[in-house]
Motif scaffolding. Structure first.
Motif, PDB file in Angstrom:
ATOM      1  N   TYR A 107       0.825  -1.207   0.000  1.00  0.00           N
ATOM      2  CA  TYR A 107       0.000   0.000   0.000  1.00  0.00           C
ATOM      3  C   TYR A 107       0.865   1.265   0.000  1.00  0.00           C
ATOM      4  O   TYR A 107       1.948   1.309   0.583  1.00  0.00           O
ATOM      5  CB  TYR A 107      -0.923   0.022   1.226  1.00  0.00           C
TER       6      TYR A 107
ATOM      7  N   HIS B  85      -3.912   3.328  -0.687  1.00  0.00           N
ATOM      8  CA  HIS B  85      -3.991   2.966  -2.112  1.00  0.00           C
ATOM      9  C   HIS B  85      -3.144   1.721  -2.373  1.00  0.00           C
ATOM     10  O   HIS B  85      -2.042   1.600  -1.828  1.00  0.00           O
ATOM     11  CB  HIS B  85      -3.477   4.109  -2.992  1.00  0.00           C
ATOM     12  N   SER B  86      -3.661   0.848  -3.200  1.00  0.00           N
ATOM     13  CA  SER B  86      -2.922  -0.386  -3.532  1.00  0.00           C
ATOM     14  C   SER B  86      -1.905  -0.116  -4.625  1.00  0.00           C
ATOM     15  O   SER B  86      -2.214   0.491  -5.657  1.00  0.00           O
ATOM     16  CB  SER B  86      -3.882  -1.484  -3.994  1.00  0.00           C
TER      17      SER B  86
ATOM     18  N   ASP C 110      -3.100  -2.767  -7.781  1.00  0.00           N
ATOM     19  CA  ASP C 110      -4.128  -2.445  -8.779  1.00  0.00           C
ATOM     20  C   ASP C 110      -4.476  -0.955  -8.799  1.00  0.00           C
ATOM     21  O   ASP C 110      -5.402  -0.539  -9.489  1.00  0.00           O
ATOM     22  CB  ASP C 110      -5.388  -3.267  -8.549  1.00  0.00           C
TER      23      ASP C 110
ATOM     24  N   GLN D 251      -5.938   0.960  -6.881  1.00  0.00           N
ATOM     25  CA  GLN D 251      -7.239   1.379  -6.388  1.00  0.00           C
ATOM     26  C   GLN D 251      -7.119   1.884  -4.946  1.00  0.00           C
ATOM     27  O   GLN D 251      -6.283   1.421  -4.186  1.00  0.00           O
ATOM     28  CB  GLN D 251      -8.218   0.195  -6.421  1.00  0.00           C
TER      29      GLN D 251
ATOM     30  N   LYS E  94      -8.192   1.835  -1.342  1.00  0.00           N
ATOM     31  CA  LYS E  94      -8.764   0.734  -0.581  1.00  0.00           C
ATOM     32  C   LYS E  94      -9.386   1.157   0.745  1.00  0.00           C
ATOM     33  O   LYS E  94     -10.259   0.468   1.254  1.00  0.00           O
ATOM     34  CB  LYS E  94      -7.673  -0.316  -0.303  1.00  0.00           C
TER      35      LYS E  94
ATOM     36  N   LEU F 296     -11.655  -9.894   1.863  1.00  0.00           N
ATOM     37  CA  LEU F 296     -12.008  -9.691   0.458  1.00  0.00           C
ATOM     38  C   LEU F 296     -12.762 -10.900  -0.096  1.00  0.00           C
ATOM     39  O   LEU F 296     -13.754 -10.757  -0.819  1.00  0.00           O
ATOM     40  CB  LEU F 296     -10.742  -9.444  -0.372  1.00  0.00           C
TER      41      LEU F 296
ATOM     42  N   ARG G 135     -14.894 -10.535  -3.435  1.00  0.00           N
ATOM     43  CA  ARG G 135     -14.006  -9.708  -4.280  1.00  0.00           C
ATOM     44  C   ARG G 135     -12.769 -10.536  -4.616  1.00  0.00           C
ATOM     45  O   ARG G 135     -11.669 -10.341  -4.083  1.00  0.00           O
ATOM     46  CB  ARG G 135     -13.666  -8.420  -3.546  1.00  0.00           C
TER      47      ARG G 135
ATOM     48  N   GLU H 137     -10.935 -11.041  -7.474  1.00  0.00           N
ATOM     49  CA  GLU H 137      -9.783 -10.487  -8.188  1.00  0.00           C
ATOM     50  C   GLU H 137      -8.905  -9.679  -7.260  1.00  0.00           C
ATOM     51  O   GLU H 137      -7.671  -9.781  -7.295  1.00  0.00           O
ATOM     52  CB  GLU H 137     -10.261  -9.634  -9.373  1.00  0.00           C
ATOM     53  N   GLU H 138      -9.510  -8.839  -6.436  1.00  0.00           N
ATOM     54  CA  GLU H 138      -8.725  -8.027  -5.504  1.00  0.00           C
ATOM     55  C   GLU H 138      -7.973  -8.913  -4.509  1.00  0.00           C
ATOM     56  O   GLU H 138      -6.809  -8.643  -4.183  1.00  0.00           O
ATOM     57  CB  GLU H 138      -9.646  -7.071  -4.743  1.00  0.00           C
TER      58      GLU H 138
ATOM     59  N   VAL I 289      -4.984 -10.421  -6.309  1.00  0.00           N
ATOM     60  CA  VAL I 289      -3.931  -9.408  -6.532  1.00  0.00           C
ATOM     61  C   VAL I 289      -3.175  -9.138  -5.233  1.00  0.00           C
ATOM     62  O   VAL I 289      -1.940  -9.074  -5.209  1.00  0.00           O
ATOM     63  CB  VAL I 289      -4.556  -8.108  -7.092  1.00  0.00           C
ATOM     64  N   LEU I 290      -3.918  -9.007  -4.153  1.00  0.00           N
ATOM     65  CA  LEU I 290      -3.279  -8.746  -2.862  1.00  0.00           C
ATOM     66  C   LEU I 290      -2.424  -9.942  -2.434  1.00  0.00           C
ATOM     67  O   LEU I 290      -1.320  -9.781  -1.911  1.00  0.00           O
ATOM     68  CB  LEU I 290      -4.346  -8.442  -1.804  1.00  0.00           C
TER      69      LEU I 290
END
Length: 860
Positions: free
Chosen positions: A259, A271-272, A275, A277, A279, A320, A325, A327-328, A331-332
């Protein structure tokens, strides 16, 4: 934007602990090194606290700060910056444009009084290039205009090593090795102070908002770009990550992978970096300090210090996943790789993939679920266990704990929706079929194949039979009960066969054919049973069902024996005599089997040939007795009999002749007389009884097949004599005689024929015969002349070669040695080989090869 809880804000230093009731004291800067927390204030004090972290099982950790001491630095200006150099046990303090060195424990200035003067701000090089472990590298922005200076700081002294001039006034700096990332008045640049090379990054207006330059990793920096963008840049001047969108009014930034944390007047935003985004958003007013210290993120207002405590990544990922969620979460999870030991990460990541797979599965996203299951190396029994009764009763499988999903079974997942349930079953069929031959199935192939069989049987799927006729690991007990429940009796027979229970398989199939049980899988099941028995190695089983297949159809049932390999038939259990004995009750099958032995296999045994001929004869006689005319079947059987009598030389001729006596079968009698060599009798029957002149001619041809020409000529002369013996009055025989001569002129001795013919026959009548005879005579004579000429020519060549050899002289002396025995010649008698070699006659007699060649020599 969808929020997740990545951090919790907890208090570290309360206002009362720091300043008591003094309202005018403000926090200007903080530094944290391990458990040591240092705070610099506007009244020139440095406070030292000891942080104590207390984990809480059900929530974020709490911190307790214990004040160790505080010390006034002797100035009237605020403490602008603090940096710890733990290797030197020194704290670098910027106050009143001067960097002082104080002891980290007692905050006493170093005795030497070493300091760096004229510093507006400074940064430590966390990727030092000096190689000296007893110093730190410090980069300062000098109060001198457009000047950067590099220092080496030791325990009690400082040393300047480089001074760099810039094109504009620098406002902020971060260091990595030889590279400086600088925020100038109007732009960001990367400068290599070792080579002096600078590279522009992007423009920036410092008048609108203060710049941010932060080193976030090896050779990478985070910068506050235009338009509210957090920009990443490497020392090469490129960006390897997409920018993050943060507030236009950001005043501070920190990194706690994965982050980026930003601070503005009212909020802390998370913010990630994976991706890009946003958060999480945390309300936080009056904040003016945000820094990260070895993974610990500290924010401060002018009155208090707080710590952003990260939730464990696994907890974030699970949150998540709980929110669907996927995909998130993935990714994480991928981004967490750098912070977790490899083996632990692999275990964690596989589990996350499996959980994500079940989430996608529950949403009927089967393609995505399949890929996640395969990537996560899911124990496929976890998936099978969702489907009631698919796992074998003997399976020892228990679901993963903690569970990978929240569903008890497929009924709960689909809420009883039959269409969804059917889709889920189709997916499982496809998935199991794909993984059953891969490493995923290792160790529990029985569970997979048994579940697949149950799915196929329930869905009446064509692949059920394919599964059972190829290698499989279906458990017999479970599978048999399931197939019987769904009335898949043919498939059940295949299962029995695969498990070496052929007797049970055949009995089940026989029950289907007999109508005892109903299964329409194969309309040709009787033929299938015959084929199965044909190649079955269980001899007792074949004999046990031989009568059944023959009773159903003699012509088809006999294939159990006719299509069996001959070497197997010749064993004791399947020798032809045993089979013939079995087939005595089935005449049609017996004929088929004897035809197989005599015609197809060409067995040279008199008994079989005679038996087949007798059966043919009996069938012909029976047909003739039942009908006044000859039907098509009678003609076919008679043709078979005649063909056998003509082609075979193994049957008992006299026996058959005796059976034919008085039967009214002249053609067959004629063939048998021919087999005995009684050609005149045979031809007499054909000519005088049958009046079948074409058959008489054919008789001469097939009876002389493979024999010498004089034999064929004798047969034709015999037939001609029979024709002529009737006298001129028998006009029909005379016409047959003429036709015979004209059609087979080459088969006769013309001179002998002319003596036999009546004087009344004209030349014109016999013109074709005479022309053919003349042509054949001329052809024979010319052929003989050609052969004679060739022989003479060959003889002439050999004579010439002999003359050549004789024409050359040969010198022979007592010094000449025989090339075989190596002894001298004692007399003028020798043998000369074509290559000129000379040998004794007695040596040549005992050795017939050329001394220097493997080919025989020629004597001269």
């Amino acid at each position: 934007m969808m929020n997740i809880k990545a951090f919790t804000l907890v208090s570290a230093v309360e206002r009362e602990l720091l300043m008591g009731d003094k309202e005018r004291i403000n926090i200007e800067c903080v530094e944290c090194c391990g458990r040591d927390l240092y705070v610099g204030t506007n009244d020139c004090f440095v406070y030292h606290f000891l942080l104590e972290e207390r984990p809480v099982p059900a929530g974020p950790a709490t911190f307790t700060a214990t004040k160790q001491l505080h010390r006034h630095l002797g100035f009237k200006k605020p403490v602008n910056e603090l940096r710890a150099a733990s290797a030197l046990n020194r704290l670098l303090v910027l106050c009143d444009n001067s960097i002082s060195l104080v002891n980290m424990l007692n905050l006493e200035p170093v005795p030497s009084g070493a300091r760096i003067k004229g510093a507006a701000t400074f940064a430590l090089n966390e990727n030092p290039v000096s190689g000296d472990p007893f110093c730190v590298e410090v980069c300062i922005i000098s109060v001198k205009r457009r000047t950067i200076q590099m220092f080496l700081v030791y325990e009690d002294r400082v040393q300047i090593v480089k001074e760099v001039s810039t094109s504009e006034q620098p406002l902020a700096v971060a260091v990595d090795g030889h590279f400086l990332c600088l925020a100038l008045t109007t732009q960001y640049i990367i400068h290599n102070y070792s080579t002096g090379v600078s590279q522009d990054l992007f423009p920036y207006c410092s008048e609108e908002r203060p710049p941010i330059v932060k080193r976030i990793g090896r050779q990478e920096f985070l910068l506050a770009g235009p338009g509210g963008l957090g920009m990443f840049a490497t020392v090469a001047g490129i960006s390897q990550r997409a920018p993050v969108h943060w507030s236009e009014n950001v005043i501070g930034a920190a990194v706690s992978f994965p982050y980026v944390i930003a601070l503005d007047d009212e909020f802390i935003t998370v913010h990630s970096m994976l991706d890009q985004q946003q958060k999480q958003t945390l309300p936080f007013k009056e904040g003016h300090i945000l820094q990260d210290f070895e993974g610990r993120v500290i924010v401060a207002t002018s009155k208090g210090v707080y710590i952003l405590v990260p939730l464990p990544l696994e907890k974030q990922i699970q949150d998540l996943l709980a929110s669907r969620r996927v995909e998130e979460a993935l990714v994480l999870a991928k981004g967490a790789r750098r912070n977790i030991p490899k083996e632990k990460f692999q275990v964690m990541y596989r589990r996350i993939l499996q959980q994500a797979g079940f989430i996608q599965f529950a949403q009927l996203q089967f393609l995505e679920a399949k890929e996640l299951f395969r990537s996560g190396q899911l124990d496929v029994r976890e998936l099978i266990s969702l489907y009631p009764f698919l796992l074998p009763t003997s399976s020892s499988f228990t679901r993963s704990h903690p569970p990978l999903h929240e569903y008890a079974d497929l009924n709960q997942l689909t809420q009883g929706d039959q269409e969804k349930m059917a889709k889920c079953k189709r997916f499982l069929m496809s998935y199991l079929n794909e993984v059953r031959s891969t490493e995923v199935a290792n160790g529990y192939k029985e569970d997979i194949d048994t579940a697949l069989l149950k799915l196929y049987a329930e869905a009446d799927h064509d692949s059920l039979l394919d599964l059972l006729v190829t290698e499989n690991f279906c458990l017999l007990t479970d599978s048999a009960a399931w197939l019987e429940k769904h009335k898949k009796y043919f498939a059940l027979g295949l299962l029995y066969h695969y498990n070496n229970q052929d007797a049970a398989a055949v009995q089940l199939w026989v029950n289907i054919v007999n109508g005892d049980v109903q299964d329409s899988t194969r309309s040709d099941l009787y033929e299938y049973i015959v084929d199965f028995l044909t190649y079955c190695l269980d001899e007792e089983l074949v004999w046990a069902y031989a009568d059944w297949v023959l009773q159903k159809s003699e012509e088809v049932g006999v294939q159990v024996f006719t299509r069996r390999p001959l070497d197997e038939q010749q064993k004791n259990s399947f020798n032809p005599d045993d089979i013939i004995n079995c087939l005595k009750k089935y005449p049609k099958a017996l004929v088929k089997y004897l035809e197989h032995l005599v015609i197809d296999k060409r067995l040279q045994k008199e008994e079989y040939h005679t038996h087949l001929a007798v059966l043919y004869l009996e069938e012909v006689l029976q047909q003739r007795a039942s009908t006044s005319g000859k039907g098509a079947e009678a003609t076919e059987t008679q043709a078979k009999l005649r063909r056998l009598l003509q082609k075979s030389d193994l049957y008992r001729v006299h026996f058959l002749l005796e059976r034919l006596r008085g039967a009214g079968l002249p053609m067959e009698s004629a063939i048998l007389h021919g087999k005995l060599g009684e050609h005149e009798k045979a031809l007499h029957i054909l000519v005088h009884e049958l009046r079948d002149f074409a058959a008489a001619e054919d008789y001469c041809l097939w009876c002389s097949e493979g024999r010498e020409p004089p034999h064929r000529q004798h047969l034709f002369h015999t037939l001609l004599a029979i024709y002529l013996r009737a006298g001129p009055a028998a006009h029909e025989l005379a016409v047959a005689a003429v036709d015979l001569l004209n059609h087979h002129a080459t088969e006769f001795d013309a001179a002998q024929v002319l003596q036999m013919l009546p004087d009344t026959w004209s030349v014109q009548l016999l013109c074709p015969f005479l022309m053919g005879a003349m042509r054949d005579s001329v052809h024979a004579r010319r052929t003989m002349q050609v052969a004679l000429g060739l022989a003479r020519s060959e003889n002439l060549i050999y004579t010439y070669d002999k003359m050549k050899l004789k024409g050359s002289s040969v010198r022979l002396s007592d010094k000449k040695l025989c090339q075989i025995c190596q002894n001298p010649f004692c007399e003028p008698v020798f043998v000369r080989y074509p290559n000129g070699g000379l040998v004794h006659t007695h040596c040549a007699a005992s050795r017939h090869t050329n001394p220097s060649s493997s080919s025989p020599g020629t004597r001269t």
